[in-house]
Design a protein around this motif. Structure first.
Motif, short mmCIF file in Angstrom:
data_model
loop_
_atom_site.label_atom_id
_atom_site.label_comp_id
_atom_site.label_asym_id
_atom_site.label_seq_id
_atom_site.Cartn_x
_atom_site.Cartn_y
_atom_site.Cartn_z
N VAL A 67 0.87 -1.17 0.00
CA VAL A 67 0.00 0.00 0.00
C VAL A 67 0.91 1.23 0.00
CG1 VAL A 67 -1.78 1.29 1.23
CG2 VAL A 67 -1.81 -1.21 1.27
N VAL A 68 0.93 1.94 -1.11
CA VAL A 68 1.75 3.15 -1.20
C VAL A 68 0.93 4.28 -0.60
CG1 VAL A 68 2.97 4.73 -2.73
CG2 VAL A 68 2.90 2.29 -3.27
N ARG A 69 1.40 4.79 0.53
CA ARG A 69 0.67 5.86 1.23
C ARG A 69 1.37 7.18 0.96
NH1 ARG A 69 -0.18 3.29 7.17
NH2 ARG A 69 2.05 3.75 7.23
N ASN A 70 0.77 7.95 0.07
CA ASN A 70 1.37 9.21 -0.37
C ASN A 70 1.45 10.23 0.76
OD1 ASN A 70 2.64 10.75 -2.32
ND2 ASN A 70 0.74 11.72 -2.98
N ARG A 71 0.42 10.33 1.59
CA ARG A 71 0.43 11.31 2.69
C ARG A 71 1.54 11.01 3.69
NH1 ARG A 71 -5.40 13.59 4.21
NH2 ARG A 71 -4.31 15.46 3.92
N GLN A 72 1.72 9.74 4.02
CA GLN A 72 2.76 9.34 4.97
C GLN A 72 4.12 9.20 4.31
OE1 GLN A 72 -0.22 7.85 4.67
NE2 GLN A 72 -1.12 7.49 6.67
N ARG A 73 4.13 9.18 2.97
CA ARG A 73 5.36 8.99 2.19
C ARG A 73 6.05 7.69 2.58
NH1 ARG A 73 5.77 10.47 -2.20
NH2 ARG A 73 8.02 10.51 -2.17
N ASP A 74 5.25 6.60 2.62
CA ASP A 74 5.81 5.29 2.91
C ASP A 74 5.03 4.22 2.17
OD1 ASP A 74 3.45 4.84 4.34
OD2 ASP A 74 4.40 4.82 6.30
N VAL A 75 5.55 2.99 2.27
CA VAL A 75 4.89 1.82 1.70
C VAL A 75 4.60 0.89 2.86
CG1 VAL A 75 5.13 -0.16 0.15
CG2 VAL A 75 6.10 2.05 -0.50
N TRP A 76 3.34 0.50 3.01
CA TRP A 76 2.91 -0.31 4.14
C TRP A 76 2.54 -1.71 3.67
CZ3 TRP A 76 -2.19 -1.87 5.90
CH2 TRP A 76 -2.18 -2.36 7.21
N VAL A 77 2.94 -2.71 4.43
CA VAL A 77 2.64 -4.11 4.13
C VAL A 77 1.95 -4.71 5.35
CG1 VAL A 77 3.61 -6.36 3.51
CG2 VAL A 77 4.63 -4.27 2.60
N ALA A 78 0.70 -5.10 5.19
CA ALA A 78 -0.09 -5.60 6.32
C ALA A 78 0.18 -7.06 6.65
CB ALA A 78 -1.58 -5.43 6.02
N SER A 79 0.80 -7.80 5.73
CA SER A 79 0.89 -9.25 5.91
C SER A 79 2.05 -9.75 6.75
CB SER A 79 0.89 -9.94 4.55
OG SER A 79 1.98 -9.52 3.79
N ILE A 80 3.15 -9.01 6.84
CA ILE A 80 4.28 -9.48 7.64
C ILE A 80 4.82 -8.33 8.50
CG2 ILE A 80 4.91 -11.31 6.01
CD1 ILE A 80 7.27 -9.60 5.09
N LEU A 81 5.56 -8.70 9.53
CA LEU A 81 6.18 -7.72 10.41
C LEU A 81 7.47 -7.20 9.78
CD1 LEU A 81 5.76 -9.69 13.76
CD2 LEU A 81 4.17 -8.05 12.73
N GLY A 82 7.92 -6.05 10.23
CA GLY A 82 9.13 -5.45 9.67
C GLY A 82 10.34 -6.38 9.74
N SER A 83 10.49 -7.10 10.83
CA SER A 83 11.64 -7.99 11.00
C SER A 83 11.58 -9.21 10.09
CB SER A 83 11.74 -8.45 12.46
OG SER A 83 10.57 -9.18 12.81
N GLN A 84 10.39 -9.56 9.62
CA GLN A 84 10.23 -10.76 8.80
C GLN A 84 10.64 -10.55 7.35
OE1 GLN A 84 6.15 -11.41 9.96
NE2 GLN A 84 6.76 -13.03 11.39
N PHE A 85 10.89 -9.32 6.94
CA PHE A 85 11.36 -9.07 5.57
C PHE A 85 12.72 -9.73 5.33
CE2 PHE A 85 8.04 -5.98 5.44
CZ PHE A 85 7.76 -5.81 4.10
N ALA A 86 13.51 -9.91 6.37
CA ALA A 86 14.83 -10.52 6.22
C ALA A 86 14.74 -11.96 5.72
CB ALA A 86 15.57 -10.49 7.56
N ASN A 87 13.59 -12.60 5.89
CA ASN A 87 13.43 -14.00 5.48
C ASN A 87 12.66 -14.19 4.18
OD1 ASN A 87 14.83 -14.95 7.76
ND2 ASN A 87 13.00 -14.71 8.99
N VAL A 88 12.37 -13.11 3.48
CA VAL A 88 11.67 -13.23 2.19
C VAL A 88 12.57 -14.03 1.24
CG1 VAL A 88 10.85 -11.96 0.17
CG2 VAL A 88 10.38 -11.08 2.46
#
Length: 125
Positions: A67-88
């Motif tokens: 989810v590209v959030r223009n107001r927050q200027r970030d990209v949000w992913v609801a399915s995994i936690l931030g730390s879990q990106f290391a295991n993609v």
């Protein structure tokens, strides 16, 4: 025209933790649309950051999950936690995603909807 450019935006997991930064958008030229966002994981060294996506510090994020959030200027992913990106699951070739790799990547993010934390896996009754 007018859509936000996600490159350079931080990527946040479901817990709000920053997982990394979008460094590129992979476009399917047969169907002009973004298929993946290439994410450089937080803490990547400058030497590795200039390397290709096949490195350990870059992961692919399927665009429909982001989810590209223009107001927050970030990209949000609801399915995994931030730390879990290391295991993609990683891709082997910096120029393509194979069907097998795509299945692994999408399954990882999709499985996170149920298993990213223990809360949803508990019975409701």
């Amino acid at each position: 025209d007018g859509d936000p450019d996600p490159r350079g935006m931080p990527v946040k997991g479901a817990d709000g933790a920053i997982a990394g930064t979008v460094v590129d958008a992979w476009i399917d030229i047969d169907e002009p649309q973004i298929r993946y966002l290439e994410v450089e994981l937080a803490g990547a060294s400058a030497d590795v950051a200039s390397a290709d996506v096949a490195s350990a510090d870059h992961v692919m994020l399927p665009f429909p999950i982001a989810v590209v959030r223009n107001r927050q200027r970030d990209v949000w992913v609801a399915s995994i936690l931030g730390s879990q990106f290391a295991n993609v699951p990683r891709i082997a070739n910096p120029d393509q995603v194979t069907l097998h790799e795509e299945e692994l990547i999408v399954a990882y993010y999709g499985g996170g909807r149920l298993y990213a934390n223990a809360k949803p896996s508990q019975p409701l009754v």
